[in-house]
Design a protein around this motif. Structure first.
Motif, mmCIF file in Angstrom:
data_model
loop_
_atom_site.group_PDB
_atom_site.id
_atom_site.type_symbol
_atom_site.label_atom_id
_atom_site.label_comp_id
_atom_site.label_asym_id
_atom_site.label_seq_id
_atom_site.Cartn_x
_atom_site.Cartn_y
_atom_site.Cartn_z
ATOM 1 N N SER A 65 -6.762 -13.046 -9.195
ATOM 2 C CA SER A 65 -7.166 -12.872 -7.989
ATOM 3 C C SER A 65 -6.418 -11.561 -6.689
ATOM 4 C CB SER A 65 -8.072 -14.046 -7.196
ATOM 5 O OG SER A 65 -8.872 -14.877 -7.673
ATOM 6 N N GLN A 69 -7.259 -8.152 -6.067
ATOM 7 C CA GLN A 69 -7.518 -7.139 -5.526
ATOM 8 C C GLN A 69 -6.787 -6.284 -4.304
ATOM 9 O OE1 GLN A 69 -8.340 -10.423 -1.755
ATOM 10 N NE2 GLN A 69 -9.232 -12.338 -3.630
ATOM 11 N N LEU A 70 -5.609 -6.780 -5.159
ATOM 12 C CA LEU A 70 -4.563 -5.877 -4.222
ATOM 13 C C LEU A 70 -4.556 -3.928 -5.405
ATOM 14 C CD1 LEU A 70 -0.630 -8.464 -4.594
ATOM 15 C CD2 LEU A 70 -1.980 -7.353 -2.475
ATOM 16 N N MET A 72 -8.056 -3.195 -6.176
ATOM 17 C CA MET A 72 -8.930 -2.670 -5.697
ATOM 18 C C MET A 72 -8.703 -2.422 -3.893
ATOM 19 S SD MET A 72 -11.439 -4.752 -6.706
ATOM 20 C CE MET A 72 -11.505 -6.667 -6.061
ATOM 21 N N PHE A 73 -7.684 -3.350 -3.214
ATOM 22 C CA PHE A 73 -7.340 -2.693 -1.818
ATOM 23 C C PHE A 73 -6.074 -2.301 -1.270
ATOM 24 C CE2 PHE A 73 -11.129 -5.520 -2.218
ATOM 25 C CZ PHE A 73 -11.878 -4.801 -1.889
ATOM 26 N N HIS A 74 -5.081 -2.710 -1.502
ATOM 27 C CA HIS A 74 -3.910 -2.124 -1.820
ATOM 28 C C HIS A 74 -3.231 -1.751 -2.546
ATOM 29 C CE1 HIS A 74 -4.979 -3.968 2.506
ATOM 30 N NE2 HIS A 74 -4.976 -5.232 1.625
ATOM 31 N N GLU A 76 -0.352 0.727 -2.645
ATOM 32 C CA GLU A 76 0.782 0.584 -1.967
ATOM 33 C C GLU A 76 1.389 -0.796 -2.461
ATOM 34 O OE1 GLU A 76 -1.688 -1.177 1.304
ATOM 35 O OE2 GLU A 76 -2.209 0.159 -0.022
#
Length: 120
Positions: A65, A69-70, A72-74, A76
């Motif tokens: 997970s 999530q990283l 998709m959203f982070h 960097e």
């Protein structure tokens, strides 16, 4: 191979687009983008070796997970895969163990083909 400037890429795509169906245009765009990415990408690390491990199911679920999530959203965070996350975590833990138990020196590598001793 020389790196193309964005203006050259656009001009190339415009020339390629003339008289082609849209699907071929998209394929050509993807090919040119892949080539540009390959040129810009750093050298690949040493060959990876696949090694099976036994995971705690909850830990694996959370790790997967986190990677999703990283990504998709982070982006960097530079954690594009579960393997990348595991590599970094293992490296950090090895650094800690070398400092604490091996006078800060890297652990000696086992001879090729040597088996790990069972500790359970």
């Amino acid at each position: 191979m020389a790196t193309k400037r964005p203006s050259e890429v656009r001009a190339h795509l415009a020339r390629a687009a003339e008289g082609r169906p849209q699907r071929e245009q998209v394929q050509e765009s993807e090919r040119v983008a892949e080539q540009a990415a390959e040129q810009a990408a750093p050298a690949k690390p040493a060959k990876k070796i696949q090694q099976g491990i036994t995971w705690d199911p909850e830990l694996l679920a959370v790790a997967r997970s986190a990677v999703a999530q990283l990504g998709m959203f982070h982006p960097e965070a530079e954690t594009p895969s579960l393997a990348a996350l595991v590599d970094r975590a293992v490296r950090a833990e090895l650094d800690r163990l070398e400092t604490e138990y091996n006078d800060g020196q890297p652990f000696q590598r086992l001879p090729k083909g040597a088996r790990l001793p069972r500790t359970r």
